[in-house]
Motif scaffolding. Structure first.
Motif, PDB file in Angstrom:
ATOM      1  N   ASP A   1      -4.413  -8.477   8.254  1.00  0.00           N
ATOM      2  CA  ASP A   1      -3.075  -9.094   7.634  1.00  0.00           C
ATOM      3  C   ASP A   1      -2.391  -8.119   6.881  1.00  0.00           C
ATOM      4  O   ASP A   1      -1.444  -8.014   7.085  1.00  0.00           O
ATOM      5  CB  ASP A   1      -3.567 -10.387   7.050  1.00  0.00           C
ATOM      6  N   ASP A   2      -3.247  -7.516   6.070  1.00  0.00           N
ATOM      7  CA  ASP A   2      -2.698  -6.337   5.235  1.00  0.00           C
ATOM      8  C   ASP A   2      -2.893  -5.018   5.710  1.00  0.00           C
ATOM      9  O   ASP A   2      -2.309  -4.040   5.120  1.00  0.00           O
ATOM     10  CB  ASP A   2      -3.353  -6.612   3.640  1.00  0.00           C
ATOM     11  N   PHE A   3      -2.825  -4.702   6.981  1.00  0.00           N
ATOM     12  CA  PHE A   3      -3.025  -3.246   7.628  1.00  0.00           C
ATOM     13  C   PHE A   3      -1.559  -2.810   7.448  1.00  0.00           C
ATOM     14  O   PHE A   3      -1.656  -1.580   6.920  1.00  0.00           O
ATOM     15  CB  PHE A   3      -3.005  -3.406   9.034  1.00  0.00           C
ATOM     16  N   THR A   4      -0.565  -3.280   7.656  1.00  0.00           N
ATOM     17  CA  THR A   4       1.006  -2.690   7.526  1.00  0.00           C
ATOM     18  C   THR A   4       1.003  -2.299   5.971  1.00  0.00           C
ATOM     19  O   THR A   4       1.507  -1.152   5.610  1.00  0.00           O
ATOM     20  CB  THR A   4       2.120  -3.470   8.007  1.00  0.00           C
ATOM     21  N   GLU A   5       0.879  -2.991   5.057  1.00  0.00           N
ATOM     22  CA  GLU A   5       0.889  -2.774   3.690  1.00  0.00           C
ATOM     23  C   GLU A   5       0.036  -1.568   3.369  1.00  0.00           C
ATOM     24  O   GLU A   5       0.449  -0.825   2.566  1.00  0.00           O
ATOM     25  CB  GLU A   5       0.650  -4.102   2.770  1.00  0.00           C
ATOM     26  N   ARG A   6      -1.342  -1.601   4.018  1.00  0.00           N
ATOM     27  CA  ARG A   6      -2.069  -0.679   3.468  1.00  0.00           C
ATOM     28  C   ARG A   6      -1.656   0.876   4.199  1.00  0.00           C
ATOM     29  O   ARG A   6      -1.750   1.956   3.513  1.00  0.00           O
ATOM     30  CB  ARG A   6      -3.416  -0.800   3.801  1.00  0.00           C
ATOM     31  N   LEU A   7      -1.048   0.760   5.215  1.00  0.00           N
ATOM     32  CA  LEU A   7      -0.406   1.954   5.982  1.00  0.00           C
ATOM     33  C   LEU A   7       0.447   2.761   5.213  1.00  0.00           C
ATOM     34  O   LEU A   7       0.541   3.672   4.989  1.00  0.00           O
ATOM     35  CB  LEU A   7      -0.006   1.649   7.362  1.00  0.00           C
TER      36      LEU A   7
END
Length: 70
Positions: free
Chosen positions: A64-70
């Motif tokens: 779920d937080d992939f975009t944020e970590r990217l």
């Protein structure tokens, strides 16, 4: 040197427009000539990869937080 940079920029713009189907007929010859050179071929491949990424849909296995970590 600056003239060469302007030429390279123009070539990349033509190759990009060709890939998008937006290149004016009058510029087709220049774009096809550019594709025969290593720089033109590299630009073509790069713009197609960018297009592939832009059209791709996120896969369900991303966190779920992939975009944020990217």
């Amino acid at each position: 040197m600056e003239n060469q940079m302007d030429t390279q920029k123009k070539i990349r713009e033509h190759v990009s427009a060709l890939g998008d189907g937006e290149l004016a007929t009058s510029d087709l010859e220049l774009a096809f000539a550019a594709l025969r050179a290593a720089d033109g071929e590299q630009a073509w491949n790069t713009y197609h990869r960018i297009g592939d990424v832009l059209r791709a849909q996120a896969t369900p296995d991303l966190s779920d937080d992939f975009t944020e970590r990217l």
